[in-house]
Design a protein around this motif. Sequence first.
Motif, PDB file in Angstrom:
ATOM      1  N   PHE A  79      21.564  92.743 -72.187  1.00  0.00           N
ATOM      2  CA  PHE A  79      21.760  91.773 -73.270  1.00  0.00           C
ATOM      3  C   PHE A  79      23.043  92.089 -74.041  1.00  0.00           C
TER       4      PHE A  79
ATOM      5  N   SER B 189      26.425  89.771 -74.370  1.00  0.00           N
ATOM      6  CA  SER B 189      26.942  89.414 -75.695  1.00  0.00           C
ATOM      7  C   SER B 189      28.412  89.785 -75.812  1.00  0.00           C
TER       8      SER B 189
ATOM      9  N   LEU C 133      30.611  87.460 -74.073  1.00  0.00           N
ATOM     10  CA  LEU C 133      30.704  86.171 -74.767  1.00  0.00           C
ATOM     11  C   LEU C 133      31.521  86.251 -76.051  1.00  0.00           C
TER      12      LEU C 133
ATOM     13  N   LEU D 265      34.185  79.434 -70.099  1.00  0.00           N
ATOM     14  CA  LEU D 265      32.799  79.002 -69.872  1.00  0.00           C
ATOM     15  C   LEU D 265      32.600  77.528 -70.211  1.00  0.00           C
TER      16      LEU D 265
ATOM     17  N   LEU E 292      28.847  79.301 -62.216  1.00  0.00           N
ATOM     18  CA  LEU E 292      28.115  79.679 -63.429  1.00  0.00           C
ATOM     19  C   LEU E 292      26.683  80.063 -63.065  1.00  0.00           C
TER      20      LEU E 292
ATOM     21  N   GLN F  44      23.316  80.059 -64.080  1.00  0.00           N
ATOM     22  CA  GLN F  44      22.439  79.445 -65.088  1.00  0.00           C
ATOM     23  C   GLN F  44      21.206  80.289 -65.356  1.00  0.00           C
TER      24      GLN F  44
ATOM     25  N   LEU G 123      21.944  82.912 -67.914  1.00  0.00           N
ATOM     26  CA  LEU G 123      22.094  82.231 -69.198  1.00  0.00           C
ATOM     27  C   LEU G 123      20.713  81.905 -69.783  1.00  0.00           C
ATOM     28  N   ASP G 124      19.820  81.428 -68.945  1.00  0.00           N
ATOM     29  CA  ASP G 124      18.463  81.118 -69.411  1.00  0.00           C
ATOM     30  C   ASP G 124      17.725  82.387 -69.860  1.00  0.00           C
TER      31      ASP G 124
ATOM     32  N   TYR H  59      19.057  85.057 -71.011  1.00  0.00           N
ATOM     33  CA  TYR H  59      19.681  85.476 -72.265  1.00  0.00           C
ATOM     34  C   TYR H  59      19.127  84.651 -73.433  1.00  0.00           C
ATOM     35  N   ILE H  60      19.002  83.366 -73.219  1.00  0.00           N
ATOM     36  CA  ILE H  60      18.448  82.486 -74.255  1.00  0.00           C
ATOM     37  C   ILE H  60      17.001  82.855 -74.570  1.00  0.00           C
TER      38      ILE H  60
ATOM     39  N   ARG I 291      15.758  85.792 -74.495  1.00  0.00           N
ATOM     40  CA  ARG I 291      15.791  86.993 -75.335  1.00  0.00           C
ATOM     41  C   ARG I 291      16.158  86.641 -76.780  1.00  0.00           C
ATOM     42  N   LEU I 292      17.011  85.659 -76.936  1.00  0.00           N
ATOM     43  CA  LEU I 292      17.376  85.224 -78.291  1.00  0.00           C
ATOM     44  C   LEU I 292      16.178  84.587 -78.986  1.00  0.00           C
TER      45      LEU I 292
END
Lengths: 91, 91
Positions: free
Chosen positions: B6, B10, B13, B22, B74, B76, B79-80, B82-83, B85-86
Amino acid sequence: MDNRKFEKISRALSDASRITVLQQFRKKQGCLYCAEITDMLDLTQPSISHHLKQLVDADLLIPEKEGRNVKYVLNQKVLDDYIDRLNAFKA
Amino acid sequence: MDNRKFEKISRALSDASRITVLQQFRKKQGCLYCAEITDMLDLTQPSISHHLKQLVDADLLIPEKEGRNVKYVLNQKVLDDYIDRLNAFKA
DNA sequence: TTTGAATATTTGAATGTTTCGATATGTTTA
DNA sequence: TAAACATATCGAAACATTCAAATATTCAAA
C-alpha cells in the motif's frame, strides 16, 4: 480535487507510520486523541507530531482542540473524493 | 495487499508526472505505448523511463513487450485492491 | 551482421523526507 | 502564580527521491 491535492494525499499515504495511524481510526469510530496515537507508535513525540501534520495538511485528518488535548477526526469526504479520482483512472 | 505494498503504491501515485500518465490511460482504453508517454511529458527519456519503472514496480502498470516497443497496460485489479484498503480506513 | 530506433540503467548533484533532541507554546491544576 | 502536562516547532543528521547527461541494452531492418 485537483492533481496537486491528489499528489499531496498520495504522499501523506506513503509512509508506514501514517498508514498504521489511519488503520486505527476504524476501531475508534473515526476519531482518535493525539495521546492514543503517541502510545501506539514507537517514535518520539516530535516525530509523531510531524506525521500528524502531514495527514492534517492533506486534509485526511481534522484536528479539534479540547483543552490541552487534540482530537483527530478522519475526513471521510476527502477519502471519498480521492477514491473517485482513482476510479477515474480506469478505462 | 499488505501495508508495504500500500505504501509503495501511494508513493508511486505521489508525483505530478506519474499522475498525468495515469490519467491518459482512460482516453486510450487502459493501454499506452512508451513512445506515447514520452511524447506527452516534457522530460528526458531516462527520466520518463524511471517514472514508468516506479509505476511498474508498484504493479499499477503491466509492461508488455512488442518487438522493440513496450505497451503498458493499466492494472485495474491492483487499483481496486488499493481502493478497498482506503475504504477500510473508514469507520 | 552492421545500423539505427526504442527503451533501460548508471551516475552524480540538488532537493526533499524522516527522525531526534532541545525548546517553545498553550492549558490545566495545585 | 507556579508547576505539570500535552502538543508543536526548530535545527540538524541520516537517508531517500528527482532529474539530466552519458552510456548500455534490445530488437528490427537493411
